[in-house]
Design a protein around this motif. Structure first.
Motif, PDB file in Angstrom:
ATOM      1  N   VAL A 132       1.081  -1.400   0.275  1.00 49.97           N
ATOM      2  CA  VAL A 132      -0.203  -0.062  -0.251  1.00 49.97           C
ATOM      3  C   VAL A 132       0.912   1.506   0.150  1.00 49.97           C
ATOM      4  CG1 VAL A 132      -2.062   1.373   0.814  1.00 49.97           C
ATOM      5  CG2 VAL A 132      -2.180  -1.087   1.491  1.00 49.97           C
ATOM      6  N   TYR A 133       0.649   2.717  -0.948  1.00 49.51           N
ATOM      7  CA  TYR A 133       1.667   2.989  -0.810  1.00 49.51           C
ATOM      8  C   TYR A 133       0.306   4.766  -0.483  1.00 49.51           C
ATOM      9  CZ  TYR A 133       4.980   0.343  -3.397  1.00 49.51           C
ATOM     10  OH  TYR A 133       5.722  -0.366  -3.522  1.00 49.51           O
ATOM     11  N   PHE A 134       0.730   5.407   0.458  1.00 48.17           N
ATOM     12  CA  PHE A 134       0.458   6.470   1.261  1.00 48.17           C
ATOM     13  C   PHE A 134       1.471   7.003   0.723  1.00 48.17           C
ATOM     14  CE2 PHE A 134      -2.714   4.494   3.941  1.00 48.17           C
ATOM     15  CZ  PHE A 134      -2.373   3.563   3.973  1.00 48.17           C
ATOM     16  N   CYS A 135       0.338   8.380   0.349  1.00 46.51           N
ATOM     17  CA  CYS A 135       1.434  10.271   0.140  1.00 46.51           C
ATOM     18  C   CYS A 135       0.788  10.556   1.028  1.00 46.51           C
ATOM     19  CB  CYS A 135       0.288  10.619  -1.319  1.00 46.51           C
ATOM     20  SG  CYS A 135      -0.899  11.551  -1.621  1.00 46.51           S
ATOM     21  N   ALA A 136       1.265  12.040   1.575  1.00 48.32           N
ATOM     22  CA  ALA A 136       1.444  12.297   2.937  1.00 48.32           C
ATOM     23  C   ALA A 136       1.669  14.054   2.169  1.00 48.32           C
ATOM     24  CB  ALA A 136       1.919  12.175   4.724  1.00 48.32           C
ATOM     25  N   GLU A 137       0.847  14.906   3.182  1.00 54.31           N
ATOM     26  CA  GLU A 137       1.394  16.631   2.682  1.00 54.31           C
ATOM     27  C   GLU A 137       1.598  16.761   4.136  1.00 54.31           C
ATOM     28  OE1 GLU A 137      -1.867  18.965   1.882  1.00 54.31           O
ATOM     29  OE2 GLU A 137      -3.480  17.472   1.461  1.00 54.31           O
ATOM     30  N   LYS A 138       2.572  18.543   4.291  1.00 57.23           N
ATOM     31  CA  LYS A 138       2.466  19.330   5.461  1.00 57.23           C
ATOM     32  C   LYS A 138       2.374  20.132   4.979  1.00 57.23           C
ATOM     33  CE  LYS A 138       6.025  19.927   8.026  1.00 57.23           C
ATOM     34  NZ  LYS A 138       6.035  21.289   8.739  1.00 57.23           N
ATOM     35  N   HIS A 139       1.757  21.863   5.848  1.00 50.96           N
ATOM     36  CA  HIS A 139       1.586  22.916   5.797  1.00 50.96           C
ATOM     37  C   HIS A 139       3.237  23.127   6.533  1.00 50.96           C
ATOM     38  CE1 HIS A 139      -0.228  26.567   7.185  1.00 50.96           C
ATOM     39  NE2 HIS A 139      -0.508  26.661   6.545  1.00 50.96           N
ATOM     40  N   PRO A 140       3.124  24.074   6.342  1.00 51.68           N
ATOM     41  CA  PRO A 140       4.875  25.066   7.116  1.00 51.68           C
ATOM     42  C   PRO A 140       4.786  25.641   8.724  1.00 51.68           C
ATOM     43  CG  PRO A 140       3.500  26.470   5.453  1.00 51.68           C
ATOM     44  CD  PRO A 140       3.112  25.012   5.268  1.00 51.68           C
ATOM     45  N   ASP A 141       3.256  25.479   8.795  1.00 50.94           N
ATOM     46  CA  ASP A 141       3.197  25.828  10.501  1.00 50.94           C
ATOM     47  C   ASP A 141       2.803  24.955  11.277  1.00 50.94           C
ATOM     48  OD1 ASP A 141       1.033  29.140   9.712  1.00 50.94           O
ATOM     49  OD2 ASP A 141       3.640  28.781   9.919  1.00 50.94           O
ATOM     50  N   ASP A 142       2.517  23.367  10.556  1.00 51.33           N
ATOM     51  CA  ASP A 142       2.066  22.485  11.606  1.00 51.33           C
ATOM     52  C   ASP A 142       3.365  21.134  11.820  1.00 51.33           C
ATOM     53  OD1 ASP A 142      -1.433  20.878  10.902  1.00 51.33           O
ATOM     54  OD2 ASP A 142       0.889  21.234  12.507  1.00 51.33           O
ATOM     55  N   TYR A 143       3.129  20.290  12.764  1.00 51.03           N
ATOM     56  CA  TYR A 143       4.022  19.138  12.855  1.00 51.03           C
ATOM     57  C   TYR A 143       3.517  18.047  11.752  1.00 51.03           C
ATOM     58  CZ  TYR A 143       7.773  21.477  16.337  1.00 51.03           C
ATOM     59  OH  TYR A 143       8.278  21.611  17.024  1.00 51.03           O
ATOM     60  N   LYS A 144       2.159  18.197  12.117  1.00 51.49           N
ATOM     61  CA  LYS A 144       1.299  17.161  11.286  1.00 51.49           C
ATOM     62  C   LYS A 144       1.555  16.222   9.667  1.00 51.49           C
ATOM     63  CE  LYS A 144      -3.607  15.979  11.653  1.00 51.49           C
ATOM     64  NZ  LYS A 144      -4.840  16.287  11.875  1.00 51.49           N
ATOM     65  N   LEU A 145       1.436  15.411   9.807  1.00 52.02           N
ATOM     66  CA  LEU A 145       1.597  15.015   7.875  1.00 52.02           C
ATOM     67  C   LEU A 145       0.459  14.572   7.685  1.00 52.02           C
ATOM     68  CD1 LEU A 145       4.684  12.985   7.576  1.00 52.02           C
ATOM     69  CD2 LEU A 145       3.747  14.789   6.529  1.00 52.02           C
ATOM     70  N   SER A 146      -0.853  15.016   6.869  1.00 48.76           N
ATOM     71  CA  SER A 146      -1.707  14.730   6.815  1.00 48.76           C
ATOM     72  C   SER A 146      -1.959  13.705   5.097  1.00 48.76           C
ATOM     73  CB  SER A 146      -2.590  15.482   6.158  1.00 48.76           C
ATOM     74  OG  SER A 146      -2.553  16.623   7.224  1.00 48.76           O
ATOM     75  N   PHE A 147      -2.401  12.602   5.704  1.00 49.12           N
ATOM     76  CA  PHE A 147      -2.035  11.633   5.041  1.00 49.12           C
ATOM     77  C   PHE A 147      -2.981  11.423   3.781  1.00 49.12           C
ATOM     78  CE2 PHE A 147       1.392   8.556   6.187  1.00 49.12           C
ATOM     79  CZ  PHE A 147       1.526   9.142   7.413  1.00 49.12           C
ATOM     80  N   GLY A 148      -2.904  10.631   2.623  1.00 48.62           N
ATOM     81  CA  GLY A 148      -3.414  10.045   1.570  1.00 48.62           C
ATOM     82  C   GLY A 148      -4.312   8.796   2.010  1.00 48.62           C
ATOM     83  N   ALA A 149      -5.641   8.329   1.370  1.00 47.63           N
ATOM     84  CA  ALA A 149      -6.315   7.074   1.023  1.00 47.63           C
ATOM     85  C   ALA A 149      -5.263   6.198   1.059  1.00 47.63           C
ATOM     86  CB  ALA A 149      -7.610   7.558   0.820  1.00 47.63           C
ATOM     87  N   GLY A 150      -4.304   6.430   0.285  1.00 53.28           N
ATOM     88  CA  GLY A 150      -3.822   4.922  -0.319  1.00 53.28           C
ATOM     89  C   GLY A 150      -3.931   4.677  -1.872  1.00 53.28           C
ATOM     90  N   THR A 151      -2.798   3.756  -2.233  1.00 55.79           N
ATOM     91  CA  THR A 151      -3.710   3.470  -3.538  1.00 55.79           C
ATOM     92  C   THR A 151      -2.719   1.426  -3.051  1.00 55.79           C
ATOM     93  OG1 THR A 151      -3.470   5.258  -4.563  1.00 55.79           O
ATOM     94  CG2 THR A 151      -2.573   3.185  -5.889  1.00 55.79           C
ATOM     95  N   THR A 152      -3.468   0.410  -2.986  1.00 53.27           N
ATOM     96  CA  THR A 152      -2.648  -1.308  -2.699  1.00 53.27           C
ATOM     97  C   THR A 152      -2.870  -1.256  -4.226  1.00 53.27           C
ATOM     98  OG1 THR A 152      -4.282  -1.615  -1.641  1.00 53.27           O
ATOM     99  CG2 THR A 152      -3.082  -3.307  -2.664  1.00 53.27           C
ATOM    100  N   VAL A 153      -0.925  -1.290  -4.089  1.00 55.30           N
ATOM    101  CA  VAL A 153      -0.487  -1.948  -5.730  1.00 55.30           C
ATOM    102  C   VAL A 153      -0.518  -3.336  -5.197  1.00 55.30           C
ATOM    103  CG1 VAL A 153       1.298  -1.756  -7.219  1.00 55.30           C
ATOM    104  CG2 VAL A 153       0.626   0.270  -5.938  1.00 55.30           C
ATOM    105  N   THR A 154      -1.218  -4.250  -6.826  1.00 60.64           N
ATOM    106  CA  THR A 154      -0.487  -5.395  -6.942  1.00 60.64           C
ATOM    107  C   THR A 154       0.182  -5.557  -8.172  1.00 60.64           C
ATOM    108  OG1 THR A 154      -2.306  -6.158  -5.823  1.00 60.64           O
ATOM    109  CG2 THR A 154      -1.395  -7.838  -7.146  1.00 60.64           C
ATOM    110  N   VAL A 155       1.634  -6.459  -8.172  1.00 67.64           N
ATOM    111  CA  VAL A 155       2.312  -6.863  -9.526  1.00 67.64           C
ATOM    112  C   VAL A 155       2.038  -8.202  -9.793  1.00 67.64           C
ATOM    113  CG1 VAL A 155       4.824  -6.544 -10.165  1.00 67.64           C
ATOM    114  CG2 VAL A 155       4.060  -5.576  -8.317  1.00 67.64           C
ATOM    115  N   ARG A 156       1.629  -8.759 -11.027  1.00 65.76           N
ATOM    116  CA  ARG A 156       1.383  -9.743 -11.587  1.00 65.76           C
ATOM    117  C   ARG A 156       2.526 -10.147 -12.171  1.00 65.76           C
ATOM    118  NH1 ARG A 156      -2.514  -6.148 -13.948  1.00 65.76           N
ATOM    119  NH2 ARG A 156      -1.132  -6.569 -16.475  1.00 65.76           N
ATOM    120  N   ALA A 157       2.967 -11.418 -12.136  1.00 68.40           N
ATOM    121  CA  ALA A 157       3.558 -12.323 -12.544  1.00 68.40           C
ATOM    122  C   ALA A 157       3.809 -12.275 -13.801  1.00 68.40           C
ATOM    123  CB  ALA A 157       4.727 -13.378 -11.832  1.00 68.40           C
TER     124      ALA A 157
END
Lengths: 119, 112
Positions: free
Chosen positions: B87-112
């Motif tokens: 699962v891959y998550f992106c996250a963003e941060k505001h300059p006035d904050d310590y907090k990371l805000s995460f996106g919902a996530g994307t599940t990546v499946t690799v087919r052989a």
């Protein structure tokens, strides 16, 4: 292997028990974090410590009590938890930028979490 | 390669193809962005980050692109391997904050 170590890896406790989760890092980071993560969801921030002082409490119920005894250790004390508190509890740490803006973005490094189950 | 224009919760990729994972962020004032990979039973693992004064940054087999005009972030993985399944998550941060805000996530499946 991660550089943030969390113990225990798994914990099952009753609603009347008292337990503690522990987190340790030796990267010299001065910011440490607790997150809660439910299945298939992103991590949710609970607490932030900066220089061993609590900086952020994201309106977390008082049955969760954080503690930062020193710059390498972070604890989360648990008491009278509810079944909905079952989740993966993640600890993270990051550098604190020493320039004009201490909130300048730095990567947070996560441990592998404690899987908590409340009976 | 496999790509999606909008954020989707899942992405299936043929081994060896390139992957593109998209993320729309919410705060135009955010100045720091980060991608994490989370494998089953593990914590999120840092992949790559980018600050708002850049629009592209490359790592080993990964590239992050930032489009501030449309508040869009993407992660490109070259020559996707089975070990990239996670699962891959992106996250963003505001300059006035310590907090990371995460996106919902994307599940990546690799087919052989």
């Amino acid at each position: 292997d991660t550089e943030v170590t969390q113990t225990p890896k798994h914990l099952v406790m009753g609603m009347t028990n008292k337990k503690s989760l522990k987190c340790e890092q030796h990267m010299g980071h001065r910011a440490m974090y607790w997150y809660k993560q439910k299945a298939k969801k992103p991590p949710e921030l609970m607490f932030v410590y900066s220089y061993e002082k609590l900086s952020i409490n994201e309106s977390v119920p008082s049955r969760f009590s954080p503690e930062c005894p020193n710059s390498s250790l972070l604890n989360l004390h648990l008491h009278a938890l509810q079944p909905e508190d079952s989740a993966l509890y993640l600890c993270a740490s990051s550098q604190v930028f020493s320039g004009r803006n201490p909130r300048r973005g730095q990567p947070q490094h996560f441990g592998d979490g404690t899987r908590l189950s409340i009976l | 390669g496999e790509s999606v224009g909008l954020h989707l919760p899942t992405l299936s990729v043929q081994e060896g193809d390139n992957s593109i994972i998209n993320c729309a962020y919410s705060n135009s004032a955010s100045d720091y962005f980060i991608w994490y990979k989370q494998e089953s039973g593990k914590g999120p693992q840092f992949i790559i980050d980018i600050r708002s004064n850049m629009d592209k940054r490359q790592g080993q087999r990964v590239t992050v692109l930032l489009n501030k005009t449309v508040k869009h972030l993407s992660l490109q993985i070259a020559a996707t391997q089975p070990g990239d399944s996670a699962v891959y998550f992106c996250a963003e941060k505001h300059p006035d904050d310590y907090k990371l805000s995460f996106g919902a996530g994307t599940t990546v499946t690799v087919r052989a």
